[in-house]
Design a protein around this motif. Structure first.
Motif, PDB file in Angstrom:
ATOM      1  N   VAL A 118      71.655 108.373  74.004  1.00 45.05           N
ATOM      2  CA  VAL A 118      70.609 108.873  73.140  1.00 45.05           C
ATOM      3  C   VAL A 118      69.744 109.641  73.947  1.00 45.05           C
ATOM      4  CG1 VAL A 118      68.574 108.114  71.738  1.00 45.05           C
ATOM      5  CG2 VAL A 118      70.769 106.723  71.391  1.00 45.05           C
ATOM      6  N   LEU A 119      69.482 109.427  75.181  1.00 44.01           N
ATOM      7  CA  LEU A 119      68.450 109.967  75.937  1.00 44.01           C
ATOM      8  C   LEU A 119      68.882 111.282  76.416  1.00 44.01           C
ATOM      9  CD1 LEU A 119      66.071 109.595  77.890  1.00 44.01           C
ATOM     10  CD2 LEU A 119      67.747 109.031  79.934  1.00 44.01           C
ATOM     11  N   TYR A 120      70.279 111.745  76.201  1.00 39.81           N
ATOM     12  CA  TYR A 120      70.900 112.993  76.572  1.00 39.81           C
ATOM     13  C   TYR A 120      70.338 113.836  75.546  1.00 39.81           C
ATOM     14  CZ  TYR A 120      74.581 116.459  77.212  1.00 39.81           C
ATOM     15  OH  TYR A 120      75.230 117.522  77.509  1.00 39.81           O
ATOM     16  N   ILE A 121      70.260 113.238  74.055  1.00 38.51           N
ATOM     17  CA  ILE A 121      70.118 114.394  73.138  1.00 38.51           C
ATOM     18  C   ILE A 121      68.481 114.343  72.550  1.00 38.51           C
ATOM     19  CG2 ILE A 121      72.379 114.510  72.254  1.00 38.51           C
ATOM     20  CD1 ILE A 121      69.844 112.525  70.105  1.00 38.51           C
ATOM     21  N   CYS A 122      67.862 113.226  73.043  1.00 33.78           N
ATOM     22  CA  CYS A 122      66.393 113.172  72.566  1.00 33.78           C
ATOM     23  C   CYS A 122      65.504 113.933  73.277  1.00 33.78           C
ATOM     24  CB  CYS A 122      66.071 111.459  72.944  1.00 33.78           C
ATOM     25  SG  CYS A 122      64.356 111.301  72.410  1.00 33.78           S
ATOM     26  N   LYS A 123      64.601 114.780  72.197  1.00 33.64           N
ATOM     27  CA  LYS A 123      63.744 115.518  72.816  1.00 33.64           C
ATOM     28  C   LYS A 123      62.351 115.243  72.803  1.00 33.64           C
ATOM     29  CE  LYS A 123      66.704 119.402  70.634  1.00 33.64           C
ATOM     30  NZ  LYS A 123      67.699 118.415  69.996  1.00 33.64           N
ATOM     31  N   ASP A 124      61.956 114.166  72.417  1.00 32.53           N
ATOM     32  CA  ASP A 124      60.586 113.492  71.958  1.00 32.53           C
ATOM     33  C   ASP A 124      60.193 112.836  73.383  1.00 32.53           C
ATOM     34  OD1 ASP A 124      58.740 111.382  71.432  1.00 32.53           O
ATOM     35  OD2 ASP A 124      58.767 112.221  69.704  1.00 32.53           O
ATOM     36  N   ASP A 125      59.258 113.369  74.175  1.00 32.24           N
ATOM     37  CA  ASP A 125      58.776 112.810  75.403  1.00 32.24           C
ATOM     38  C   ASP A 125      58.467 111.531  75.512  1.00 32.24           C
ATOM     39  OD1 ASP A 125      59.369 115.263  76.622  1.00 32.24           O
ATOM     40  OD2 ASP A 125      57.108 115.928  76.616  1.00 32.24           O
ATOM     41  N   GLU A 126      57.659 111.202  74.182  1.00 33.92           N
ATOM     42  CA  GLU A 126      57.256 109.671  74.199  1.00 33.92           C
ATOM     43  C   GLU A 126      58.500 108.758  74.236  1.00 33.92           C
ATOM     44  OE1 GLU A 126      54.704 106.837  71.277  1.00 33.92           O
ATOM     45  OE2 GLU A 126      54.374 109.077  71.135  1.00 33.92           O
ATOM     46  N   LEU A 127      59.676 109.289  73.214  1.00 38.20           N
ATOM     47  CA  LEU A 127      60.641 108.146  73.206  1.00 38.20           C
ATOM     48  C   LEU A 127      61.519 108.237  74.579  1.00 38.20           C
ATOM     49  CD1 LEU A 127      61.505 108.813  69.448  1.00 38.20           C
ATOM     50  CD2 LEU A 127      60.444 107.061  70.222  1.00 38.20           C
ATOM     51  N   ASN A 128      61.356 109.354  75.282  1.00 39.02           N
ATOM     52  CA  ASN A 128      62.227 109.281  76.536  1.00 39.02           C
ATOM     53  C   ASN A 128      61.502 108.453  77.435  1.00 39.02           C
ATOM     54  OD1 ASN A 128      64.058 111.357  75.907  1.00 39.02           O
ATOM     55  ND2 ASN A 128      62.800 112.920  76.458  1.00 39.02           N
ATOM     56  N   GLN A 129      60.460 108.516  77.458  1.00 38.47           N
ATOM     57  CA  GLN A 129      59.528 107.515  78.399  1.00 38.47           C
ATOM     58  C   GLN A 129      59.658 106.075  78.264  1.00 38.47           C
ATOM     59  OE1 GLN A 129      57.582 108.376  81.190  1.00 38.47           O
ATOM     60  NE2 GLN A 129      58.078 110.442  80.882  1.00 38.47           N
ATOM     61  N   GLN A 130      59.870 105.868  76.911  1.00 37.81           N
ATOM     62  CA  GLN A 130      60.206 104.506  76.526  1.00 37.81           C
ATOM     63  C   GLN A 130      61.467 104.167  76.835  1.00 37.81           C
ATOM     64  OE1 GLN A 130      59.288 103.946  72.504  1.00 37.81           O
ATOM     65  NE2 GLN A 130      59.218 101.529  72.475  1.00 37.81           N
ATOM     66  N   MET A 131      62.475 104.905  76.871  1.00 39.08           N
ATOM     67  CA  MET A 131      63.781 104.663  77.070  1.00 39.08           C
ATOM     68  C   MET A 131      64.033 104.631  78.739  1.00 39.08           C
ATOM     69  SD  MET A 131      66.449 106.585  74.578  1.00 39.08           S
ATOM     70  CE  MET A 131      65.525 108.150  74.085  1.00 39.08           C
ATOM     71  N   TYR A 132      63.050 105.564  79.316  1.00 39.97           N
ATOM     72  CA  TYR A 132      63.247 105.124  80.890  1.00 39.97           C
ATOM     73  C   TYR A 132      62.664 103.820  81.164  1.00 39.97           C
ATOM     74  CZ  TYR A 132      62.901 110.402  81.168  1.00 39.97           C
ATOM     75  OH  TYR A 132      63.228 111.934  81.006  1.00 39.97           O
ATOM     76  N   LYS A 133      61.552 103.392  80.718  1.00 40.78           N
ATOM     77  CA  LYS A 133      61.065 102.266  80.959  1.00 40.78           C
ATOM     78  C   LYS A 133      62.313 101.041  80.760  1.00 40.78           C
ATOM     79  CE  LYS A 133      57.444  99.005  79.722  1.00 40.78           C
ATOM     80  NZ  LYS A 133      56.270  98.783  78.683  1.00 40.78           N
ATOM     81  N   ILE A 134      62.749 101.180  79.344  1.00 41.24           N
ATOM     82  CA  ILE A 134      63.780  99.904  79.139  1.00 41.24           C
ATOM     83  C   ILE A 134      65.157 100.063  80.188  1.00 41.24           C
ATOM     84  CG2 ILE A 134      65.418  99.220  77.228  1.00 41.24           C
ATOM     85  CD1 ILE A 134      63.591 100.361  75.200  1.00 41.24           C
ATOM     86  N   ILE A 135      65.656 101.380  80.278  1.00 39.99           N
ATOM     87  CA  ILE A 135      66.560 101.465  81.354  1.00 39.99           C
ATOM     88  C   ILE A 135      66.507 100.851  82.571  1.00 39.99           C
ATOM     89  CG2 ILE A 135      68.205 103.005  82.179  1.00 39.99           C
ATOM     90  CD1 ILE A 135      67.905 104.788  79.977  1.00 39.99           C
ATOM     91  N   VAL A 136      65.340 101.064  83.077  1.00 46.17           N
ATOM     92  CA  VAL A 136      64.920 100.713  84.376  1.00 46.17           C
ATOM     93  C   VAL A 136      64.619  99.160  84.588  1.00 46.17           C
ATOM     94  CG1 VAL A 136      63.010 100.439  86.135  1.00 46.17           C
ATOM     95  CG2 VAL A 136      63.801 102.692  85.197  1.00 46.17           C
ATOM     96  N   THR A 137      64.299  98.449  83.335  1.00 45.96           N
ATOM     97  CA  THR A 137      64.228  97.111  83.434  1.00 45.96           C
ATOM     98  C   THR A 137      65.354  96.557  83.268  1.00 45.96           C
ATOM     99  OG1 THR A 137      61.925  97.417  82.068  1.00 45.96           O
ATOM    100  CG2 THR A 137      62.899  95.209  81.765  1.00 45.96           C
ATOM    101  N   LEU A 138      66.283  96.814  82.535  1.00 47.16           N
ATOM    102  CA  LEU A 138      67.651  96.506  82.673  1.00 47.16           C
ATOM    103  C   LEU A 138      68.172  96.527  83.834  1.00 47.16           C
ATOM    104  CD1 LEU A 138      68.845  97.682  78.811  1.00 47.16           C
ATOM    105  CD2 LEU A 138      67.974  95.369  79.463  1.00 47.16           C
ATOM    106  N   ILE A 139      68.120  97.596  84.374  1.00 46.95           N
ATOM    107  CA  ILE A 139      68.845  97.645  85.701  1.00 46.95           C
ATOM    108  C   ILE A 139      68.381  96.699  86.702  1.00 46.95           C
ATOM    109  CG2 ILE A 139      69.024  99.188  87.565  1.00 46.95           C
ATOM    110  CD1 ILE A 139      69.367 101.566  85.823  1.00 46.95           C
ATOM    111  N   CYS A 140      66.976  96.470  86.697  1.00 51.31           N
ATOM    112  CA  CYS A 140      66.194  95.594  87.584  1.00 51.31           C
ATOM    113  C   CYS A 140      66.707  94.096  87.298  1.00 51.31           C
ATOM    114  CB  CYS A 140      64.940  95.794  87.478  1.00 51.31           C
ATOM    115  SG  CYS A 140      64.262  97.269  88.158  1.00 51.31           S
TER     116      CYS A 140
END
Length: 406
Positions: free
Chosen positions: A346-368
């Motif tokens: 989803v990150l690959y196609i998403c153009k919404d900066d706010e949603l991208n930031q939200q996905m960054y946060k979730i992805i980093v949390t899961l990796i951690c």
């Protein structure tokens, strides 16, 4: 003082019980008959009303409640009313105010004319005698009067007692007609907003309301879904801790099952918003439902379409974020890696900066939440993603790595 004659004339101003349910035909002779005789019966009633002393009037809850109901029946929206109905309502208010110095609507707001609560209780008693499971569709105007009373409940000088208020609401909610469901749910929500937890101490009446709302969790109409969810949350908030916990678990499971098969995007969004609140309240008790991760993956999977993600991506991400906050200990990469894969797609196609930031946060949390070895493996794979011929996605991967290093 007896008011039998007064009540006889007043009752002739009401619409009588319909021969057929209101929704079965548009030709109801009872409407025509009421309007044909309305002015004559009203004039006769008014002549008698002028002869009643204020003291006697204040003592007759039956007469006062009938006046309140008639005024609301004459002014509600419905095919049974016309310009004459509106004029009769104005005359009724004028006569009443000339005698009592207060408009009819103030009867339930202040105790100056009578004891407001006693008149209100009599109104509900009279309405519920007609609005039974067998006959409520034969009294459409009385349904509107009931709804008017309940939706204005917060303005009245009365106690809020569930067993007195809810019966007609529950009948309407359980009806198959969407319009009736919506009316019932609006009334239900208006009552619930005024209740306190101790209002259910006298019994388990909340179970009756709960089961009615629970049946509606799978209703497909979007307006019914929104109202039903609001009612369910308002009810759950009022419950004692033990039944609240049990019912939260039931509703959470039912909502997940609904999400597994739901195809309507708007309703999906509503269900995810509802689930987010349930998780906030139920917290780590949600961890034992493995279907949650499957549902998240499925819905992230369809968010690669622009139209879809514009409707449901934000609710899905907020729901996942909330679930992680309370249930992170059960996260395991070997079992749940598909969530990370779906987020990256989803990150690959998403153009919404706010949603991208939200996905960054979730992805980093899961990796951690992964082990050190797993984190190294994921970071290596992110580095390999730099070979993808898409500068925008490369920038997003760099953002994830920057989050990890911050």
């Amino acid at each position: 003082m007896e008011f039998k004659t007064h009540l006889d004339y007043l009752n002739k101003c009401f619409i009588h019980k319909l021969r057929k349910n209101y929704d079965e035909t548009t030709d109801h002779q009872e409407f025509i008959l009421r309007n044909k005789n309305l002015e004559h019966n009203f004039d006769n009633f008014v002549k008698l009303l002028y002869d009643i002393s204020n003291d006697d009037l204040q003592q007759c809850n039956e007469l006062l409640s009938s006046i309140v109901i008639l005024e609301k029946e004459l002014t509600c929206e419905g095919s049974w009313n016309n310009e004459m109905s509106q004029e009769i309502a104005k005359k009724l208010n004028h006569v009443f105010e000339s005698k009592t110095k207060l408009p009819i609507d103030m009867v339930l707001r202040k105790n100056k004319v009578c004891k407001s609560e006693e008149v209100f209780d009599k109104c509900l008693e009279n309405l519920h005698m007609k609005l039974t499971s067998e006959d409520f569709k034969k009294y459409p105007a009385q349904v509107e009067v009931y709804c008017s009373l309940i939706l204005n409940l917060k303005n009245y000088n009365v106690s809020v007692i569930p067993s007195k208020l809810f019966p007609a609401s529950i009948l309407l909610i359980e009806d198959y007609l969407i319009d009736n469901k919506i009316k019932g749910l609006k009334c239900c929500l208006a009552i619930l907003k005024l209740l306190k937890p101790e209002d259910f101490d006298g019994g388990n009446y909340y179970d009756v309301i709960y089961m009615t709302l629970k049946k509606n969790l799978n209703e497909k109409d979007i307006d019914v879904t929104k109202l039903n969810n609001s009612c369910m949350l308002a009810l759950l908030e009022l419950l004692p801790e033990k039944p609240k916990r049990d019912k939260l678990d039931e509703v959470y499971l039912d909502t997940l099952e609904a999400l597994l098969i739901e195809g309507n995007l708007e309703r999906k969004a509503c269900c995810f918003n509802f689930t987010t609140t349930l998780i906030k309240w139920h917290k780590d008790n949600c961890a034992n439902r493995s279907s949650f991760i499957h549902i998240i993956c499925d819905n992230l999977g369809i968010c690669t379409n622009d139209t879809v993600y514009s409707i449901i991506l934000k609710p899905v991400l907020e729901c996942l974020e909330t679930w992680i906050e309370f249930n992170w200990p059960v996260w395991r990469l070997e079992n749940d890696y598909k969530v990370l894969c779906a987020l990256l797609k989803v990150l690959y196609i998403c153009k919404d900066d706010e949603l991208n930031q939200q996905m960054y946060k979730i992805i980093v949390t899961l990796i951690c939440l992964c082990t050190i070895d797993e984190q190294k493996l994921i970071i290596n794979q992110l580095n390999e993603a730099q070979e993808i011929q898409c500068n925008n996605f490369k920038d997003k991967i760099e953002n994830i790595k920057a989050f990890l290093n911050s």
